[in-house]
Design an enzyme around this catalytic site. Structure first.
Site, PDB file in Angstrom:
ATOM      1  CB  CYS A   1      -0.813   0.140   1.060  1.00  0.00           C
ATOM      2  SG  CYS A   1      -2.052  -1.503   1.267  1.00  0.00           S
TER       3      CYS A   1
ATOM      4  CD  GLU B   1      10.407 -11.104  -8.518  1.00  0.00           C
ATOM      5  OE1 GLU B   1       9.601 -10.817  -7.465  1.00  0.00           O
ATOM      6  OE2 GLU B   1      11.658 -11.023  -8.665  1.00  0.00           O
TER       7      GLU B   1
ATOM      8  CD1 TRP C   1       0.174  -6.228  -2.745  1.00  0.00           C
ATOM      9  CD2 TRP C   1       0.008  -7.003  -0.524  1.00  0.00           C
ATOM     10  NE1 TRP C   1       0.596  -7.778  -2.873  1.00  0.00           N
ATOM     11  CE2 TRP C   1       0.561  -8.019  -1.108  1.00  0.00           C
ATOM     12  CE3 TRP C   1      -0.372  -6.960   0.616  1.00  0.00           C
ATOM     13  CZ2 TRP C   1       0.854  -9.197  -0.679  1.00  0.00           C
ATOM     14  CZ3 TRP C   1       0.066  -8.265   1.364  1.00  0.00           C
ATOM     15  CH2 TRP C   1       0.554  -9.163   0.676  1.00  0.00           C
TER      16      TRP C   1
ATOM     17  NE  ARG D   1       4.550   1.953   0.140  1.00  0.00           N
ATOM     18  CZ  ARG D   1       5.508   1.579   0.647  1.00  0.00           C
ATOM     19  NH1 ARG D   1       6.853   1.943   0.385  1.00  0.00           N
ATOM     20  NH2 ARG D   1       5.523   1.166   2.049  1.00  0.00           N
TER      21      ARG D   1
ATOM     22  CG  HIS E   1      21.595 -35.957  -3.983  1.00  0.00           C
ATOM     23  ND1 HIS E   1      22.016 -37.021  -3.544  1.00  0.00           N
ATOM     24  CD2 HIS E   1      23.015 -35.280  -4.055  1.00  0.00           C
ATOM     25  CE1 HIS E   1      23.684 -37.140  -3.394  1.00  0.00           C
ATOM     26  NE2 HIS E   1      24.053 -35.853  -3.814  1.00  0.00           N
TER      27      HIS E   1
ATOM     28  CE  LYS F   1      11.566  -2.739  -5.485  1.00  0.00           C
ATOM     29  NZ  LYS F   1      12.397  -3.545  -6.114  1.00  0.00           N
TER      30      LYS F   1
ATOM     31  CD  GLU G   1      17.742 -12.322  -7.497  1.00  0.00           C
ATOM     32  OE1 GLU G   1      17.264 -13.035  -6.479  1.00  0.00           O
ATOM     33  OE2 GLU G   1      17.390 -11.426  -7.953  1.00  0.00           O
TER      34      GLU G   1
ATOM     35  CG  ASN H   1       1.491   0.883   4.269  1.00  0.00           C
ATOM     36  OD1 ASN H   1       1.276  -0.522   4.129  1.00  0.00           O
ATOM     37  ND2 ASN H   1       2.721   1.466   4.217  1.00  0.00           N
ATOM     38  N   GLY H   2      -0.546  -1.064   6.201  1.00  0.00           N
ATOM     39  CA  GLY H   2      -0.272  -2.042   7.415  1.00  0.00           C
ATOM     40  C   GLY H   2      -1.401  -2.750   7.787  1.00  0.00           C
TER      41      GLY H   2
ATOM     42  CE  LYS I   1      14.210 -10.565  -9.852  1.00  0.00           C
ATOM     43  NZ  LYS I   1      15.073 -10.401  -8.613  1.00  0.00           N
TER      44      LYS I   1
HETATM   45  O1  M6R Z   1      13.229  -4.625   0.078  1.00  0.00           O
HETATM   46  P1  M6R Z   1      13.737  -6.053   0.436  1.00  0.00           P
HETATM   47  O2  M6R Z   1      15.009  -5.961  -0.083  1.00  0.00           O
HETATM   48  O3  M6R Z   1      13.706  -6.407   1.839  1.00  0.00           O
HETATM   49  O4  M6R Z   1      12.580  -6.922   0.007  1.00  0.00           O
HETATM   50  C1  M6R Z   1      13.049  -8.477  -0.156  1.00  0.00           C
HETATM   51  C2  M6R Z   1      11.840  -9.120  -1.111  1.00  0.00           C
HETATM   52  O5  M6R Z   1      10.585  -8.830  -0.817  1.00  0.00           O
HETATM   53  C3  M6R Z   1      12.619  -8.809  -2.362  1.00  0.00           C
HETATM   54  O6  M6R Z   1      13.569  -8.927  -2.582  1.00  0.00           O
HETATM   55  C4  M6R Z   1      11.451  -9.634  -3.426  1.00  0.00           C
HETATM   56  O7  M6R Z   1      11.675 -11.053  -3.337  1.00  0.00           O
HETATM   57  C5  M6R Z   1      11.655  -9.118  -4.863  1.00  0.00           C
HETATM   58  N1  M6R Z   1      10.387  -9.100  -5.491  1.00  0.00           N
HETATM   59  C6  M6R Z   1      12.628  -9.887  -5.696  1.00  0.00           C
HETATM   60  O8  M6R Z   1      12.475  -9.582  -6.813  1.00  0.00           O
END
Ligand code: M6R
Length: 592
Positions: free
Chosen positions: A2, A472, A74, A27, A488, A587, A465, A100-101, A469
């Protein structure tokens, strides 16, 4: 999770709020809304969907209001619907709140309000705030807010306006971020700095338990007891250009291309403040790194560097697991929390927990003034500029930069290793120049449903990673694995339908990676590899080869990750997906 924006001042508020919400949309983006006060009346417009849906619904309406609040959501409590979208109002529509929260005790509060006959219009936790403020109002909005926050439990931030005081916005911070932007004859509230960058660089970062009371001419900050607090004004180094797309189709692509600069700026930032770092890793019995998502992957790479350059045993733990796992922590431990946003609640809570146990805590953040920055014993910074795409890219390589520099600082070969790091930006440029090749490769894999990503040693976290990517932003299932573990279990998955992305620079585990390659081919699997320029073996044996320049082993992760970011980007973009705002994600994750 949010985005909140608020404005009071000399200009027409609606375009200011819409612009701010667009810059906060990363956000959360399942609904959006605004509340304005015009002629002492509250105008509320809110829509399910992205901000463009809200804009469409406002089309042709010329409001002259100069005060308002806005929200991009969100969802936590209540599905994304028009009714659950913020702002929320009291029954008489005299007060409007954006939040927010989470209000953890909202059910209890709602019960009480229902008993008093209050009618609710939404399923959200937020609506209780609007009703409570209206009931507590006796002619002073600040007083009503002070009476209300005493009843609320949870981590939250909110902003409120009322028709009774059409020149005043009150904002509360308690666990979720909120900043004040200071203008000339106008003032702002926002969840994050990019929202207000077109108007001001002068910012007050609120701390938990603080309330900002803003009018066009004044900003006053109070604690929850109503006592005034003096706050420092910070000048943000970020500029508007860095928060806009600048000709790129998506923020993610722009941010991938910004990596040479982000790494370069972070190297400079680190080296210029290196002497002020008040600790040595070697002074501790152990380093524990806590983080989530991409930041966790950076921590995994950091572990290899710290152990190899300093010999200090290093553990990397998901922040969401840390405080529930009975990990013994004491003042003999250095705990590093890595977080781009500096606001991820799991990481923040884990660091607080480590601090309570006596550990020395270090935050590694991209956002100066964020909660983790302020709450850690010491903060290290990435200088990547604002990252708007939900998929982290440039902040990942900037995090790697700090972790590498921190580790090599205590090695006997520091100067040579730093010189190696200084080569990274130009090696990244060379890699980015081959993006067309990656794009061609990605074209062939648009219809695949599953991917396996394998890497070993320093490039095992890069496999993780790369897979993150892809999943997501493209919604394609992708699993990252340490290559040695393939035999394994995951090898059972290999067939002609399951491509494997192999991260295989010519490092100490290269031969082992070639063995994996053979094992995959023997099972009719398809291999897409990332390897060094001139690697004939890898090129010949792989169905597709993504080439990176020759690079020394310690710095390979900086470069191998780039084609994987591009690969995921091109697949998602060609599938017509919303690369910057993938479904269900936000985010910054400020709920546990
Ligand atoms: O702001 P942060 O680095 O703490 O965020 C951590 C994760 O939420 C963030 O890296 C998330 O996995 C991203 N969407 C990855 O691309």
């Amino acid at each position: 999770m949010c985005g909140i924006a608020g404005y009071v001042g000399k200009d027409i508020v609606l375009p200011i709020l819409i612009g701010a919400l667009e810059r906060l949309e990363y956000r959360g983006y399942d609904s959006a809304g605004v509340a304005l006060i015009e002629d002492k009346k509250l105008i509320v417009e809110k829509r399910k969907g992205k901000i463009r849906e809200l804009v469409k619904s406002l089309w042709g309406r010329n409001y002259g209001a100069k005060i308002g609040i806005g929200h991009t959501r969100w969802a936590t409590h209540g599905k994304p619907t028009n009714e659950n979208a913020h702002p929320h109002t009291d029954e008489k529509r005299e007060f409007a709140v954006v939040h927010n929260g989470i209000i953890e005790n909202y059910l209890e509060l709602k019960e009480e309000l229902l008993k008093e006959g209050v009618k609710f219009r939404s399923d959200t936790d937020t609506e209780v705030i609007a009703h409570l403020i209206a009931r507590n109002y006796k002619g002073d909005l600040l007083e009503a807010v002070l009476d209300t926050v005493k009843k609320l439990k949870g981590a939250f931030a909110f902003a409120v306006i009322t028709v009774h005081e059409p020149n005043r916005v009150v904002g509360v911070k308690n666990g979720s971020p909120l900043i004040v932007g200071i203008g000339e004859g106008e003032n702002f509230l926002a969840s994050d700095i990019p929202a207000i960058l077109p108007y001001t660089k002068r910012i007050i970062v609120l701390d938990d338990g603080e309330i900002a009371d803003i009018t066009p001419q004044s900003v006053n900050v109070y604690n929850f007891n109503g006592e005034p607090i003096s706050k420092d004004v910070m000048i943000t180094p970020w500029d508007l250009v860095s928060a806009e797309k600048g000709g790129f189709k998506h923020f993610m692509l722009k941010e991938i291309y910004e990596q040479p600069k982000a790494v370069n700026d972070t190297i400079k930032g680190f080296l210029s403040t290196e002497d002020t770092i008040p600790f040595k890793l070697k002074d501790f019995r152990r380093v524990v790194i806590i983080a989530c998502g991409t930041s966790y992957h950076a921590g995994l790479v950091g572990k290899y560097w710290i152990e190899s350059f300093t010999g200090v045993p290093t553990e990397v733990v998901y922040a969401s697991e840390f405080k529930y796992a009975d990990i013994p922590i004491s003042d003999k431990d250095l705990v590093i929390g890595i977080s781009q946003s500096g606001e991820t609640i799991d990481t923040k809570f884990a660091l607080q927990f480590a601090k309570e146990k006596g550990a020395f805590t270090v935050g590694l953040v991209n956002v100066v003034g964020s909660a983790i920055d302020r709450e850690s014993d010491f903060a290290l910074y990435t200088h990547a500029g604002p990252e708007i795409g939900v998929a982290a890219t440039k902040t990942f390589t900037a995090q790697l930069t700090v972790l590498y520099a921190l580790a090599v600082r205590e090695s006997g070969d520091r100067d040579n290793l730093i010189r190696l790091l200084e080569k990274v930006p130009s090696l990244m440029e060379i890699t980015l120049n081959s993006s067309e090749e990656v794009e061609k490769v990605s074209d062939k894999y648009l219809k695949r449903k599953n991917f396996l990503y394998l890497g070993r040693y320093l490039n095992y976290p890069i496999a993780l990673e790369g897979a993150l990517k892809l999943k997501e932003i493209s919604y394609i299932h992708a699993e990252g694995y340490p290559a040695g573990e393939m035999k394994h279990g995951p090898i059972a998955l290999i067939d002609e339908n399951m491509p494997t992305v192999l991260v295989a620079p010519q490092d100490r585990v290269y031969e082992k990676m070639l063995s994996n390659l053979e094992e995959i081919l023997a099972r009719k699997g398809t291999v897409v590899s990332v390897g060094l320029k001139g690697d004939k073996v890898l090129k010949e044996k792989s169905a597709d080869f993504m080439e990176i320049p020759k690079v020394d082993e310690p710095i390979t992760p900086f470069i191998t990750v780039v084609p994987l970011q591009l690969f995921a980007y091109f697949i998602a973009s060609k599938l017509g997906l919303d690369v910057d705002q993938p479904r269900n994600l936000a985010k910054t994750v400020t709920v546990e």
